[in-house]
Each structure stands twice: as C-alpha cells, then as structure tokens.
Motif scaffolding. Sequence first.
Motif, PDB file in Angstrom:
ATOM      1  N   UNK A 323       0.994  -1.330  -0.072  1.00 50.44           N
ATOM      2  CA  UNK A 323      -0.055   0.109   0.105  1.00 50.44           C
ATOM      3  C   UNK A 323       0.771   1.405   0.013  1.00 50.44           C
ATOM      4  N   UNK A 324       0.630   2.082  -0.930  1.00 49.08           N
ATOM      5  CA  UNK A 324       1.405   3.378  -1.246  1.00 49.08           C
ATOM      6  C   UNK A 324       0.428   4.667  -0.831  1.00 49.08           C
ATOM      7  N   UNK A 325       0.986   5.619  -0.316  1.00 47.75           N
ATOM      8  CA  UNK A 325       0.110   6.659  -0.029  1.00 47.75           C
ATOM      9  C   UNK A 325       0.429   7.827  -1.212  1.00 47.75           C
ATOM     10  N   UNK A 326      -0.270   8.759  -1.528  1.00 45.57           N
ATOM     11  CA  UNK A 326      -0.228   9.835  -2.335  1.00 45.57           C
ATOM     12  C   UNK A 326      -1.009  11.047  -1.852  1.00 45.57           C
ATOM     13  N   UNK A 327      -0.769  12.146  -2.174  1.00 50.83           N
ATOM     14  CA  UNK A 327      -1.626  13.521  -1.702  1.00 50.83           C
ATOM     15  C   UNK A 327      -3.009  12.979  -2.126  1.00 50.83           C
ATOM     16  N   UNK A 328      -3.785  13.589  -1.129  1.00 53.80           N
ATOM     17  CA  UNK A 328      -5.095  13.212  -1.112  1.00 53.80           C
ATOM     18  C   UNK A 328      -6.026  13.793  -2.249  1.00 53.80           C
ATOM     19  N   UNK A 329      -5.455  14.920  -3.008  1.00 52.69           N
ATOM     20  CA  UNK A 329      -6.145  15.327  -4.012  1.00 52.69           C
ATOM     21  C   UNK A 329      -6.091  14.510  -5.263  1.00 52.69           C
ATOM     22  N   UNK A 330      -5.166  13.282  -5.325  1.00 53.40           N
ATOM     23  CA  UNK A 330      -5.413  12.407  -6.351  1.00 53.40           C
ATOM     24  C   UNK A 330      -6.451  11.430  -6.264  1.00 53.40           C
ATOM     25  N   UNK A 331      -7.222  11.413  -4.994  1.00 53.06           N
ATOM     26  CA  UNK A 331      -8.408  10.226  -4.864  1.00 53.06           C
ATOM     27  C   UNK A 331      -9.260  10.490  -6.010  1.00 53.06           C
ATOM     28  N   UNK A 332      -9.635   9.283  -6.562  1.00 50.75           N
ATOM     29  CA  UNK A 332     -10.577   9.033  -7.436  1.00 50.75           C
ATOM     30  C   UNK A 332      -9.746   9.269  -9.044  1.00 50.75           C
ATOM     31  N   UNK A 333      -8.473   9.265  -9.021  1.00 48.77           N
ATOM     32  CA  UNK A 333      -7.945   9.373 -10.386  1.00 48.77           C
ATOM     33  C   UNK A 333      -7.117   7.963 -10.672  1.00 48.77           C
ATOM     34  N   UNK A 334      -7.085   7.723 -11.940  1.00 44.57           N
ATOM     35  CA  UNK A 334      -6.360   6.585 -12.290  1.00 44.57           C
ATOM     36  C   UNK A 334      -4.793   6.909 -12.667  1.00 44.57           C
ATOM     37  N   UNK A 335      -3.800   6.430 -12.115  1.00 48.42           N
ATOM     38  CA  UNK A 335      -2.457   6.771 -12.424  1.00 48.42           C
ATOM     39  C   UNK A 335      -1.577   5.764 -13.131  1.00 48.42           C
ATOM     40  N   UNK A 368       2.797  -4.865   2.620  1.00 50.01           N
ATOM     41  CA  UNK A 368       3.608  -4.150   2.986  1.00 50.01           C
ATOM     42  C   UNK A 368       2.914  -2.803   2.975  1.00 50.01           C
ATOM     43  N   UNK A 369       3.866  -1.785   3.722  1.00 50.44           N
ATOM     44  CA  UNK A 369       3.264  -0.172   3.336  1.00 50.44           C
ATOM     45  C   UNK A 369       4.411   0.487   3.288  1.00 50.44           C
ATOM     46  N   UNK A 370       4.121   1.647   2.310  1.00 47.13           N
ATOM     47  CA  UNK A 370       5.070   2.693   2.163  1.00 47.13           C
ATOM     48  C   UNK A 370       4.412   4.041   2.381  1.00 47.13           C
ATOM     49  N   UNK A 371       4.360   4.535   3.433  1.00 45.26           N
ATOM     50  CA  UNK A 371       3.888   5.509   4.190  1.00 45.26           C
ATOM     51  C   UNK A 371       4.699   6.775   4.117  1.00 45.26           C
ATOM     52  N   UNK A 372       3.981   8.046   3.532  1.00 51.63           N
ATOM     53  CA  UNK A 372       4.517   9.332   3.867  1.00 51.63           C
ATOM     54  C   UNK A 372       3.397  10.172   4.640  1.00 51.63           C
ATOM     55  N   UNK A 373       3.890  10.489   5.964  1.00 46.01           N
ATOM     56  CA  UNK A 373       2.777  11.148   6.574  1.00 46.01           C
ATOM     57  C   UNK A 373       2.377  12.579   6.033  1.00 46.01           C
ATOM     58  N   UNK A 374       3.295  13.171   5.391  1.00 44.47           N
ATOM     59  CA  UNK A 374       2.870  14.411   4.733  1.00 44.47           C
ATOM     60  C   UNK A 374       1.585  14.282   3.968  1.00 44.47           C
ATOM     61  N   UNK A 375       1.250  12.960   3.339  1.00 46.22           N
ATOM     62  CA  UNK A 375       0.176  13.097   2.451  1.00 46.22           C
ATOM     63  C   UNK A 375      -1.119  12.885   3.382  1.00 46.22           C
ATOM     64  N   UNK A 426       3.292  15.594  14.735  1.00 52.35           N
ATOM     65  CA  UNK A 426       3.936  15.314  13.025  1.00 52.35           C
ATOM     66  C   UNK A 426       3.301  16.444  12.450  1.00 52.35           C
ATOM     67  N   UNK A 427       2.468  17.260  12.611  1.00 48.66           N
ATOM     68  CA  UNK A 427       1.937  18.453  11.791  1.00 48.66           C
ATOM     69  C   UNK A 427       2.984  19.617  12.075  1.00 48.66           C
ATOM     70  N   UNK A 428       3.610  19.584  12.984  1.00 48.45           N
ATOM     71  CA  UNK A 428       4.560  20.604  13.339  1.00 48.45           C
ATOM     72  C   UNK A 428       5.941  20.249  12.522  1.00 48.45           C
ATOM     73  N   UNK A 429       6.130  18.819  12.590  1.00 46.07           N
ATOM     74  CA  UNK A 429       7.143  18.459  11.746  1.00 46.07           C
ATOM     75  C   UNK A 429       6.947  18.660  10.275  1.00 46.07           C
ATOM     76  N   UNK A 430       5.662  18.686   9.722  1.00 46.56           N
ATOM     77  CA  UNK A 430       5.468  18.876   8.387  1.00 46.56           C
ATOM     78  C   UNK A 430       5.314  20.426   8.089  1.00 46.56           C
ATOM     79  N   UNK A 431       4.732  21.059   8.972  1.00 49.37           N
ATOM     80  CA  UNK A 431       4.597  22.773   8.542  1.00 49.37           C
ATOM     81  C   UNK A 431       5.929  23.445   8.650  1.00 49.37           C
TER      82      UNK A 431
END
Length: 495
Positions: A323-335, A368-375, A426-431
Amino acid sequence: MRLYMKYRLKEGPAQAAARAGFSAATGYRIDQDRRLPSQKKAPRARRRPDPLAAIFDTEIVPLLQSAPGIRPIAVLDEMLRRHPDLPGNVRRTLERRIRDWRALHGEEHDVMFRQVHEPGRLGLSDFTEMDSLGVTVAGVALDHRLYHFRLACSGFEHAHVILGGESYVALAEGLQNAIWALGGAPREHRSDSLSAAFRNLDADARKDLTTRYDALCAHYGMQPTRNNRGVAHENGSIESPHGHLKSAVRDALLLRGSRDFDNLGSYRCFIDEIVGRINARNGKRIELERALLQPLPVQRTCDYEETRVYVTTTCGFVLRKVFYTVPSRLIGHHLRVRLYDDRLELFLGGTALMTLQRGRAGPNGKHGHVINYRHVIHALRRKPMALLNLVYRDQIFPREAYRLTFDRLLEQLPQRQACRTMVELLSLAHEHNCEAQLAQALQQCLDDGQLPDLDALCSRFEAKRTNSMPEVNVQLAPLSDYEALLDDMATEVTA
C-alpha cells in the motif's frame, strides 16, 4: 644404473661401468638382470587379515550397484548395523575400496568442455545472494542481491545492487547499465533462464516476459541464449566469478571495519569501487575487446514495467501487495505507474507526478506499506483518533523517536489526548520542515523521562522559522531612468 645403461648402448661393460662410477663386476651383474632396483622389490603383502573380505563382494558391491550415489559413510553404518563385530576403524579402508571399485565399474561422470571465447561475442548475466555478508543501511539489515554481468573473453565485470528478487526489471536495468558503462554490446547474451523470475507465473505471463527479454536483446543487436535449466556449470564463466566477487566484497568490508552504510547510494558506490578495481587488473584485455563490440543504439530501451492503479479514498493504492500513500487530491484518479526495482514513478496522463520508494511484501505474504505522513497529516488533524488503530500506524512515523514518543504518550495520557498530541507533533514537523530537529528534541524528552511539551516545541520551532527568514530590501530604480534610456534609443535611430 640409468647412466650405465645409456653408455652400454655403444660401449662394453667395463667402459660403461667406469663412466657410471662403479666396478666392472657390477656392470656384468646389471647385464644379467636389467630391471631397475624399484622393479626388483617384492610386492608389499598384507600384514593383517582383510576385514572386508567376507562382505565386500557379497554385500557392499550389490549395495553400490543398486544405489550408485550412496556415500561410503552410509555404507559403513549399514555394515556396522548388519555386522556388529566389524571393527569401526575400517572407514578409510572401505572408502579406498569403494573409490577403486567405482573407478572400474561405476557410472560415467559428466565432462566439462573448455571453450575458446571469441572477443566481442559472449556476455553473461546472473544474480547472486548477498544476505550472508550482513550489510546494513542506517542500522537496518539490507535484504538484497547483486546483478552480475561479465564478458567471457576479457573478464569485464559490472555489478548492480538489486533490492527485490530476480525479475525482468532487475535484469533490464542491470544489463543496460553494464552495456552503457562498457560502451558497446556483445553479439550474444546468455542468462540462466531467469528461473526465479518465471516461478509462480502462468503461461501468458511467462510468454510476455520472454517477449520483453527478446525485445531487449534485439534493441542492442544481441542474440538471447539461455543455459539448460538447473545446469549451472554451463554458465561457468560467470558462476565462478560470483564467488570471487563476494570474497572481494567480504574482504573490503573487513578492511573498512564496518558493515553499516549511511544510505543505499553509499553502498552502491562501495560495490562500484570494488568492481572498478577488478576491471583495472584486466584493463588491457578489456580495451582490446571493447573495439570488437557492437555500437550502442541512440538511447536505452525501457527497463521498467508499466501498470495502472486507482487511488482510493484511503489516500493511496495497492500494488503488488504493498500500500502506497499519495496526496489526497489524487483520490479518484487513475495513475500510470512505472515499476522499477527500487522505485515507482507516478504519472497522471503524461504529467510526471512524483517518485516513491518501492516497497516489498512480507516473506509470509503479509502486505507491506510505504507511507508518507505528509500525505495524510491534514486529514489526521481533523480525525486524530484514527491514529490509535490505524493499520499502518507504525509506518506513519518518519523516525523511531516519533513512534517511541507515541508509545510513551499512550502509557501516561488518555487515548484521545495522546492521539491529538502526536498528530500535532507530526503536523509541526510537516509545516515547519523540522522533522530531524524535532526527532532529536523528542529523543531528549524520552531520555529525560518526560513527556513532550507541545506548546514549548511549537514556540521553539516557529521562532526558528521566523529567525531563518532574511529581510530583503529592494531599491527600485526611478521611472525617469527608463525614460532617459528610451530618449537615447530614439536619438540613435534618428541618427
């Protein structure tokens, strides 16, 4: 005696004996019996009774005939079971007797035929396991292989670190890296049938893999060949160098004093340096063969697999049990995904989006999981309690200090407050882009046995961000200067 017999061909016994340095009587005695002294010795007789005389022809020989591959130690154990009075110190005698019997009556052995390797003709590819060397990257054991390419004639070698198993992607990437580093392509390329790559594939997938491999070789004008399945010595020109390369890497690790590397790139540079030293020893032969190689095409061919994925409402997609995470603006798209050995390249239509590190499923088939908390951090701030039972909770933390901090928070605070505090960290680390610095601060709190003070940390890193922004004063030129330039240009045109 040999000297005497040499002179005796042309001279008499007395003269030949004098030249050989002994008496004439000895010469006459030798003429009576011309055997060498070693030939006159009586054969050595047995000094003790043969302990195997009663059972070798009647029991051991039939056993060897019915089971040709049986080991002598197994034969000895069986004989001791049948005959408890048989002395146990007959092992060496039995091994010699079996070896002599097999030399006279045993099966025929396979024969190795040495080949003449024509320059510029044959290049070989294979993979070799490297887990036994115990290499680690940032303290984590590196599960990897080496793709190994070699020219049979000159001995040119190239090695490429492979993170997954044997596959077409790994072969295509490693082979093209080797050919472009060499500067030419051989006329024939041999592999070991890609047995691991073909495993667990259906007939259509195997046919597709074979077609892609043939197209890869055709792009470089190479004839693809494979050795017979399970007959490794047919690729002896690269199987033996496997061991030499691994020994060179092992020695270099011992000289280095550490098997740990900061990142994968530094380890790959380490392997390249070792292979470069091996090629330097064969530099003259490599240069001679390089002139006989085929020229390279204008560009490389594809060394990836391409597939399409759908981004679900979980803010990611599943590919090959990962499972890979991507930015949420890509939800519903085919990549469109280009799958390499160590990375994934994502495209939305023809637009390149990003590159993700490739993950692997667990050895027991666990996802397995490849996670980016910023997404997902923006969504977690709205639903902080989702962190408590999140499927990929351990993978969402970018560093170990974050995970240990969350465990400490759960021990000493209510679940709701612990989740909210961790999400804010986590938000502090990202922002504020302070992931590493915040991890050090959290580790210090863990060492001191204290909980992190969220307000103090926010003030600390917000102040750092404010101080890091320089004040820039821009002095604008007056508009009259531009008008003067226009007047000058008009004057020049008139003149």
